[in-house]
Write a protein that holds these residues in place. Structure first.
Motif, mmCIF file in Angstrom:
data_model
loop_
_atom_site.group_PDB
_atom_site.id
_atom_site.type_symbol
_atom_site.label_atom_id
_atom_site.label_comp_id
_atom_site.label_asym_id
_atom_site.label_seq_id
_atom_site.Cartn_x
_atom_site.Cartn_y
_atom_site.Cartn_z
ATOM 1 N N ARG A 72 0.777 -1.309 0.017
ATOM 2 C CA ARG A 72 0.062 0.065 -0.046
ATOM 3 C C ARG A 72 0.711 1.320 -0.119
ATOM 4 N N PRO A 73 0.394 2.655 -0.571
ATOM 5 C CA PRO A 73 1.151 3.677 -0.565
ATOM 6 C C PRO A 73 1.714 4.106 1.178
ATOM 7 N N GLU A 74 1.091 3.919 1.956
ATOM 8 C CA GLU A 74 1.587 4.314 3.353
ATOM 9 C C GLU A 74 2.810 3.386 3.568
ATOM 10 N N GLN A 75 2.896 2.211 3.123
ATOM 11 C CA GLN A 75 3.830 1.045 3.519
ATOM 12 C C GLN A 75 5.172 1.890 2.627
ATOM 13 N N MET A 76 4.931 2.052 1.325
ATOM 14 C CA MET A 76 5.783 2.612 0.725
ATOM 15 C C MET A 76 6.588 3.779 1.132
ATOM 16 N N GLN A 101 11.780 3.941 -5.998
ATOM 17 C CA GLN A 101 10.680 3.777 -5.608
ATOM 18 C C GLN A 101 9.465 4.848 -5.684
ATOM 19 N N ALA A 102 9.935 6.130 -5.718
ATOM 20 C CA ALA A 102 9.109 7.245 -6.062
ATOM 21 C C ALA A 102 8.455 6.941 -7.552
ATOM 22 N N ARG A 103 9.461 6.847 -8.557
ATOM 23 C CA ARG A 103 9.249 6.673 -9.878
ATOM 24 C C ARG A 103 8.170 5.457 -10.081
ATOM 25 N N ALA A 104 8.421 4.269 -9.422
ATOM 26 C CA ALA A 104 7.580 3.295 -9.516
ATOM 27 C C ALA A 104 6.058 3.747 -8.945
ATOM 28 N N MET A 105 6.111 4.336 -8.102
ATOM 29 C CA MET A 105 4.589 4.697 -7.521
ATOM 30 C C MET A 105 3.935 5.636 -8.326
ATOM 31 N N VAL A 106 4.620 6.402 -9.388
ATOM 32 C CA VAL A 106 3.977 7.587 -10.225
ATOM 33 C C VAL A 106 3.595 6.974 -11.468
ATOM 34 N N THR A 107 4.567 6.127 -11.826
ATOM 35 C CA THR A 107 4.665 5.754 -13.551
ATOM 36 C C THR A 107 4.359 4.450 -13.443
ATOM 37 N N VAL A 108 4.508 3.536 -12.631
ATOM 38 C CA VAL A 108 3.987 2.215 -12.597
ATOM 39 C C VAL A 108 2.755 1.788 -11.898
ATOM 40 N N TYR A 109 2.715 1.984 -10.674
ATOM 41 C CA TYR A 109 1.462 1.377 -9.834
ATOM 42 C C TYR A 109 0.590 2.557 -9.928
ATOM 43 N N GLY A 110 0.433 3.808 -10.365
ATOM 44 C CA GLY A 110 -0.629 4.552 -10.517
ATOM 45 C C GLY A 110 -1.144 4.953 -8.959
ATOM 46 N N LEU A 111 -0.295 5.243 -8.208
ATOM 47 C CA LEU A 111 -0.309 5.507 -6.640
ATOM 48 C C LEU A 111 -0.414 6.953 -6.554
ATOM 49 N N ASN A 112 -0.147 7.836 -7.383
ATOM 50 C CA ASN A 112 -0.156 9.443 -7.505
ATOM 51 C C ASN A 112 -1.331 10.193 -7.599
ATOM 52 N N ASP A 113 -1.881 10.974 -6.977
ATOM 53 C CA ASP A 113 -3.277 11.600 -6.981
ATOM 54 C C ASP A 113 -3.229 12.742 -8.397
ATOM 55 N N LYS A 114 -2.021 13.135 -8.582
ATOM 56 C CA LYS A 114 -1.921 14.385 -9.720
ATOM 57 C C LYS A 114 -1.996 13.414 -11.227
ATOM 58 N N ILE A 115 -0.893 12.366 -11.120
ATOM 59 C CA ILE A 115 -0.938 11.891 -12.350
ATOM 60 C C ILE A 115 -2.307 10.874 -12.654
ATOM 61 N N GLY A 116 -2.768 10.049 -11.562
ATOM 62 C CA GLY A 116 -3.896 9.344 -11.634
ATOM 63 C C GLY A 116 -3.499 7.910 -11.886
ATOM 64 N N ASN A 117 -4.804 7.273 -12.204
ATOM 65 C CA ASN A 117 -4.894 5.812 -12.322
ATOM 66 C C ASN A 117 -4.062 5.603 -13.529
ATOM 67 N N LEU A 118 -2.808 5.701 -13.959
ATOM 68 C CA LEU A 118 -2.098 5.379 -15.194
ATOM 69 C C LEU A 118 -0.969 4.466 -14.731
ATOM 70 N N THR A 119 -0.589 3.763 -15.797
ATOM 71 C CA THR A 119 0.698 3.210 -15.650
ATOM 72 C C THR A 119 1.389 3.113 -17.059
ATOM 73 N N TYR A 120 2.780 3.518 -17.275
ATOM 74 C CA TYR A 120 3.405 3.368 -18.248
ATOM 75 C C TYR A 120 4.313 2.240 -18.451
ATOM 76 N N TYR A 121 4.130 1.227 -17.712
ATOM 77 C CA TYR A 121 4.800 -0.201 -17.467
ATOM 78 C C TYR A 121 4.483 -0.846 -18.636
ATOM 79 N N ASP A 122 5.185 -1.449 -19.518
ATOM 80 C CA ASP A 122 5.029 -2.393 -20.560
ATOM 81 C C ASP A 122 5.501 -3.738 -20.170
ATOM 82 N N SER A 123 4.682 -4.562 -19.828
ATOM 83 C CA SER A 123 5.048 -5.960 -19.431
ATOM 84 C C SER A 123 5.764 -6.755 -20.658
ATOM 85 N N SER A 124 5.465 -6.572 -22.010
ATOM 86 C CA SER A 124 6.057 -7.259 -22.904
ATOM 87 C C SER A 124 7.452 -6.964 -23.174
#
Length: 660
Positions: free
Chosen positions: A511-515, A550-573
């Motif tokens: 969860r975000p508070e743990q990170m 960790q901060a970059r993962a929260m923002v760009t991978v897991y979508g845990l940032n309110d400003k960026i929103g529920n988006l991810t730029y992670y490509d599993s392929s």
């Protein structure tokens, strides 16, 4: 009785066969030796009907000529002279002494010698004859050794042919050493064949943990052993199984267990064995491999590190040349599920890069099953310790549960390394058995690196390191979701000048508070330097790298940032790393950078506030650390008291401090 009679009848036959085997076998080299011997004999014994004449010199010959003792001179091949004496000359004492008891006839030369220039020799001979009125005759002769000439003529050709035959045999045999030994077998498969008669002793009992993976692999083995159990219900044997997982988790070990359990021919090779500089070799080796497997059906083929040939094929060939890797992959796809039938041939493969494999290789009908071999959990690590501790002489009542708790995130290969390092450390100390402290030292050695006791550190640097590590320990002690502390040291290890060991909780979701708590604890070191010295240093490099990721993962991978929103730029392929453009705009990139910076700075300010509030306890802890150099969890409990969230923490056994 019948069996005894049979045995008695077989014995004479066996002895007869052994006697036959003892007889010398015919070899073509015998013929070569006989021919060479014949040439030597002919050359040696075919020199003529007389024995060798006595040796003389041109000067002595002139004296014999002047005395009238020479009847005839035979000049042979324009460089050798044979001297025949007159009857009077034969009776003289000087010639009898030189020639010896050899009987001299009219056809037997008494002397022979070699001269230089023929014309000079003829002039001197003519001059001597004229001055002394001699009747000596001069005869010219040409001699040749036919067999010797033939031998000299044919010898170079014979040597060339012999060398050519030798090279061709070495090249075609496949057993010849050196890089040229496999010229004619270059298209053959390099797979190593294991069968039930080989020394593969690994079984599923030797594979600890991996219960789900073993269950699926076991089903394939059962199918090969008792196919009627499945075919009776209309089931078909799976074409292939792909073992996927991080390095060191036991993928190859599972394949070895299959080789030991299946009791069928097992072909093992690496993906790089197909790769060769010659065009078409990889595809030829794939064909040969499956041909051998079909001949020994039912059988298993194991290809380790299949990503060497199974990478996704490019949509366009920029080089315009022939891609050998793609040809090999195409042949593998055809062999696994093409028009040909591969009855009872199963393909096992292992890789830790399943994201780069070609989609055609991953479809049903080729690799029907993808078995994920994950890092072991607490229970599986305990089982792995039990396997690797079997050959090690350890102390009685060694708590394996404790060792399993001290190695979160370790793979099976890491645990094997821990056991080996512990045995080496115990032997270095002169202990009779491997104890608990040896295992803890081994974990420290693997995680932190080799302890550098002779590294020169100034008192000021040592004080800064102590407060830095004490800052980590203090902040993590005060935060609810930070990982529980195990040990803090300021003894240099590897590239680090100090280290704090934690025992992270093994969570499936975070969860975000743990990170955020973990980021705050990581920044506690730099915050402590700021609070105590009002200065910061370069010692927080690894901490900054960790929190930035960790901060970059929260923002760009897991979508845990309110400003960026529920988006991810992670490509599993895994294809995004080959793209030349980012999947977001420049404005979004600025927002991402700003949010990452805000996250890190807010946690840094939070760590400073915590340390300002508990500054006196921070100083006390740093002084203890400067004095002892290594502190444990009980030292923090003495200074800070029990944590308010101890009921949530993983229960840790108290670590014994090393005796001084």
């Amino acid at each position: 009785m019948a069996n005894n009679t049979d045995n008695s009848e077989k014995k004479p036959q066996d002895e007869g066969n052994k006697n036959k085997d003892l007889k010398p076998k015919f070899s073509p080299y015998w013929i070569y030796a006989m021919i060479i011997f014949a040439f030597i004999a002919i050359n040696y014994f075919g020199s003529g009907g007389w024995s060798d004449p006595a040796k003389t010199t041109p000067a002595e010959f002139q004296e014999f000529l002047k005395d009238g003792d020479v009847e005839r001179v035979v000049i042979v091949n324009k460089n050798k002279a044979r001297v025949f004496l007159t009857e009077e000359g034969k009776a003289k004492e000087v010639h009898i002494r030189k020639v010896g008891n050899q009987p001299l006839t009219s056809n037997t030369p008494a002397y022979q010698f070699e001269f230089g220039d023929l014309q000079n020799f003829e002039n001197e001979l003519r001059k001597t004859k004229e001055e002394h009125n001699l009747t000596t005759t001069v005869v010219y002769d040409t001699e040749s050794n036919m067999w010797g000439d033939i031998l000299i003529t044919l010898l170079p050709f014979a040597i060339i042919i012999a060398i050519w035959i030798f090279i061709m045999r070495r090249m075609s045999s496949g057993a010849g050493g050196g890089p040229g030994g496999q010229i004619f077998n270059i298209g053959k498969s390099k797979a190593r064949l294991f069968d039930q008669n080989t020394d593969v002793k690994v079984s599923f009992k030797d594979v600890a943990g991996l219960e789900g993976a073993k269950e699926e692999i076991q089903e394939i083995v059962d199918f090969l052993k008792t196919p009627e159990k499945y075919t009776a219900l209309g089931g078909k044997i799976p074409k292939g199984a792909l073992l996927v997982g991080p390095p060191g988790t036991g993928k190859t070990l599972l394949a070895k267990a299959v080789a030991g359990e299946a009791k069928v021919p097992f072909f093992s090779l690496s993906g790089s064995d197909f790769v060769e500089m010659f065009v078409g070799v990889g595809a030829s080796r794939v064909r040969d491999l499956f041909k051998q497997a079909k001949e020994k059906s039912p059988s298993i083929i194991f290809i380790d590190e299949i990503d060497a040939i199974g990478r996704a094929r490019g949509k366009s060939n920029f080089s315009g040349s022939n891609d050998e890797r793609e040809n090999t992959l195409n042949q593998l796809l055809t062999e696994m599920d093409g028009f040909g039938s591969n009855a009872n041939v199963i393909v096992l493969a292992a890789t830790n890069r399943a994201d780069v494999l070609d989609k055609a290789l991953m479809r049903a009908g080729r690799f029907d099953r993808q078995i994920y071999v994950d890092l072991p959990d607490l229970r599986e690590r305990r089982e792995i310790f039990e396997v690797h501790l079997r050959p090690i002489k350890k102390e009685e009542n060694l708590d394996l549960e404790f060792l399993a708790k001290q190695t979160p995130g370790f793979s099976g290969a890491d645990i094997a390394n821990v056991c080996n390092e512990a045995a080496l450390i115990a032997a270095r100390k002169g202990n009779k058995a491997v104890g608990k402290q040896d295992f803890l030292d081994a974990v420290d050695r693997i995680i932190g690196g080799l302890e550098k006791k002779n590294k020169i550190i100034t008192p000021e640097e040592k004080k800064a390191i102590a407060f830095h590590e004490a800052g980590h320990a203090t902040v993590s002690w005060m935060l609810e979701h930070a990982a529980p502390l195990v040990k803090v040291t300021i003894v240099p290890r590897g590239q680090s000048l100090g280290a704090a060991w934690y025992l992270p909780e093994e969570r499936l979701i975070v969860r975000p508070e743990q990170m955020l708590d973990e980021m705050c604890a990581t920044l506690g070191g730099r915050a402590a330097e700021k609070v105590i010295f009002d200065k910061i240093s370069t010692g927080a490099l690894s901490d900054l790298e960790k929190v930035t990721k960790q901060a970059r993962a929260m923002v760009t991978v897991y979508g845990l940032n309110d400003k960026i929103g529920n988006l991810t730029y992670y490509d599993s392929s895994g294809q995004s790393e080959y793209n030349f453009t980012k999947p977001y705009s420049e404005k979004t990139a600025e927002s991402i950078d700003k949010e990452i910076s805000n996250l890190i700075e807010s946690q840094y300010k939070r760590a400073i506030d915590l340390l300002e509030k508990h500054k006196d306890k921070l100083i006390e802890l740093a002084n203890v650390l400067l004095e002892k150099e290594v502190i444990f969890k009980d030292n923090l409990e003495t200074i800070f008291g029990k944590r308010d969230f101890d009921d949530r923490d993983v229960v840790l056994d108290k670590i014994d401090q090393p005796e001084e």
